[in-house]
Enzyme design. Structure first.
Site, PDB file in Angstrom:
ATOM      1  N   ARG A  54     -20.223   6.278 -13.476  1.00  0.00           N
ATOM      2  CA  ARG A  54     -19.334   6.806 -12.609  1.00  0.00           C
ATOM      3  C   ARG A  54     -19.829   7.860 -11.707  1.00  0.00           C
ATOM      4  O   ARG A  54     -19.212   8.087 -10.816  1.00  0.00           O
ATOM      5  CB  ARG A  54     -18.063   7.584 -13.562  1.00  0.00           C
ATOM      6  N   ARG A  99       3.835   0.525 -12.006  1.00  0.00           N
ATOM      7  CA  ARG A  99       3.920   0.238 -13.517  1.00  0.00           C
ATOM      8  C   ARG A  99       4.991   0.983 -14.204  1.00  0.00           C
ATOM      9  O   ARG A  99       5.457   2.113 -14.064  1.00  0.00           O
ATOM     10  CB  ARG A  99       2.450   1.042 -13.965  1.00  0.00           C
ATOM     11  N   ARG A 104      -5.423  10.860  -8.318  1.00  0.00           N
ATOM     12  CA  ARG A 104      -6.489  10.192  -9.285  1.00  0.00           C
ATOM     13  C   ARG A 104      -7.395   9.211  -8.226  1.00  0.00           C
ATOM     14  O   ARG A 104      -8.796   9.087  -8.370  1.00  0.00           O
ATOM     15  CB  ARG A 104      -5.843   9.081 -10.046  1.00  0.00           C
ATOM     16  N   LYS A 130      -9.718  -4.877 -12.435  1.00  0.00           N
ATOM     17  CA  LYS A 130     -11.246  -5.409 -12.810  1.00  0.00           C
ATOM     18  C   LYS A 130     -10.999  -5.751 -14.280  1.00  0.00           C
ATOM     19  O   LYS A 130     -11.774  -6.508 -14.660  1.00  0.00           O
ATOM     20  CB  LYS A 130     -12.250  -4.592 -12.398  1.00  0.00           C
ATOM     21  N   ARG A 173       4.869   6.423 -16.623  1.00  0.00           N
ATOM     22  CA  ARG A 173       4.209   7.624 -17.048  1.00  0.00           C
ATOM     23  C   ARG A 173       3.792   8.514 -15.908  1.00  0.00           C
ATOM     24  O   ARG A 173       3.782   7.987 -14.728  1.00  0.00           O
ATOM     25  CB  ARG A 173       3.052   6.694 -17.674  1.00  0.00           C
TER      26      ARG A 173
END
Ligand SMILES: [Zn+2]
Length: 308
Positions: A88, A127, A174, A13, A163
Site C-alpha cells: 500500500r 451499498r 477514504r 478487484k 454502514r
C-alpha cells in the site's frame, strides 16, 4: 504467474481476483485475511500482531512481509499467486521487490483496476448491509430481490442499512487517502515496467476479458523463448514483438499518462536494446539496475523467460 492487484475500495478487484484464481489455478493472497487467520489461530505472528494492534498501532511492514513470505512458501503458491491488499506504500513495494528477489521469483505484473472517482463513490455509497445477516446489497448494481428493503422477503428482522464507512462523505475521504498513498506505489511499478492498467467499469465479464488481455502477453510467448538463441534473435523476435506490441498497445497510453512514466521510457528502452537478452535474464542485477532495466525490458522479454 505472480500478480499484484491494485485498486481503490469499490474497484471490484475482489470479484476479478476470484476469476483469476479460477483461470490460473493460483491462490489469492489477501494480507488482511491472512493476518486475521493468524490472530484467530494464535500463531506467533498472530500474537505479535495482536500486541501491535492492542497498542493502537498498525502492523509493521516487516511483520507483513513475514506473513507474505510464509504464505507464498506453501505448496499451492509455487506456480504463482494473486497478491491483494499489499503493498500500500512505496516502502512496502520496495520491500516486496527485495523479498521476491531474495526468493528468485519476481512479480510478473501489477494490475491497476481503474475506476473513475464518481463511479467509485456511487458504487460504495450504494451499498446496503443487512443488520441481521450482514449480507451486502447495492441499490444500483445488486439490489435486493424483493421490492422491500428486507433481504429475506417478508421478514421484518432483516433490515438494510448503510454502514458509516459507506456514507458518501466517508467514501470520499477514504478515496482521497487511498489516492495519496497509492500514487507513489503506482509510479514505482510503472517505472519498473510492471504496471498494467485495466479499465474496470462496465460488465464484470468485460472487465475480466480486459484483465486477461492485460496479462496475456506473458503466457502467449513462453514457448518461443525457451529455444531463443542470440543467433536467431532477429528471426525469432520479430513475431514475438509484434504480438506483444499489439496486445499491449491499447493500455499503455493510460498507464503512461497516469504516472508520467513515459518520460523515463525512451532511455531505458535504448539501454534494454543494447544489452544481451540472455544476460539480462540470467543476472537480475541490483535492485536499482533492475528497477531501471525492467521498464521496457520486462514487458518485452519477460515472455521469453523459461521459468514460470
Ligand atoms: Zn438479512
Amino acid at each position: 504467474m505472480r500478480i499484484v492487484l491494485m485498486g481503490a475500495p469499490g474497484s471490484g478487484k475482489g470479484t476479478q481476483a476470484q476469476r483469476l484464481v479460477t483461470q490460473f489455478h493460483i491462490p489469492q493472497i489477501s494480507t488482511g485475511d491472512i493476518l486475521r487467520q493468524h490472530r484467530k489461530d494464535g500463531t506467533e505472528l498472530g500474537r505479535r500482531a495482536d500486541a501491535i494492534m492492542a497498542a493502537g498501532k498498525l502492523v509493521d511492514d516487516a511483520t507483513m512481509l513475514e506473513i507474505i513470505r510464509e504464505r507464498i512458501a506453501r505448496p499451492d503458491a509455487q506456480s504463482g499467486f494473486i497478491l491483494d491488499g499489499f503493498p500500500r506504500t512505496q516502502p512496502q513495494a520496495e520491500a516486496l521487490t527485495a523479498l521476491m528477489k531474495d526468493l528468485g521469483t519476481p512479480i510478473d505484473a501489477v494490475v491497476l483496476f481503474d475506476v473513475g472517482a464518481d463511479e467509485l463513490v456511487r458504487r460504495i455509497s450504494g451499498r446496503r448491509t443487512c443488520s441481521l445477516c450482514n449480507k451486502v446489497f447495492n441499490i444500483y448494481s445488486a439490489p435486493p430481490t424483493s421490492p422491500a428493503t428486507d433481504c429475506v422477503a417478508g421478514s421484518a428482522e432483516h433490515q438494510l442499512f448503510q454502514r458509516k464507512d459507506d456514507e458518501e462523505a466517508t467514501v470520499k475521504e477514504r478515496l482521497r487517502v487511498y489516492e495519496q498513498n497509492t500514487r507513489p506505489v503506482l509510479s514505482y511499478y510503472s517505472d519498473a515496467g510492471l504496471l498494467r492498467t485495466v479499465r474496470a467499469e462496465g460488465a464484470p465479464q468485460q472487465i475480466t476479458q480486459r484483465l486477461l488481455d492485460a496479462l496475456a502477453p506473458a503466457p502467449a510467448v513462453t514457448k518461443p523463448a525457451k529455444a531463443a538463441k542470440p543467433a536467431n534473435k532477429s528471426a525469432r523476435r520479430a513475431p514475438t514483438r509484434k504480438r506483444a506490441a499489439k496486445k499491449a498497445a491499447p493500455r499503455r497510453p493510460s498507464a503512461k499518462s497516469r504516472t508520467g512514466a513515459s518520460v523515463r521510457r525512451p532511455a531505458t528502452r535504448k539501454k534494454a536494446k543494447s544489452k544481451g537478452g540472455a544476460r539480462r535474464r540470467a543476472a537480475p542485477a541490483s535492485a536499482a539496475v533492475k528497477r531501471a532495466g525492467k521498464t521496457r525490458a520486462t514487458q518485452r522479454r519477460r515472455p521469453r523467460r523459461s521459468k514460470r
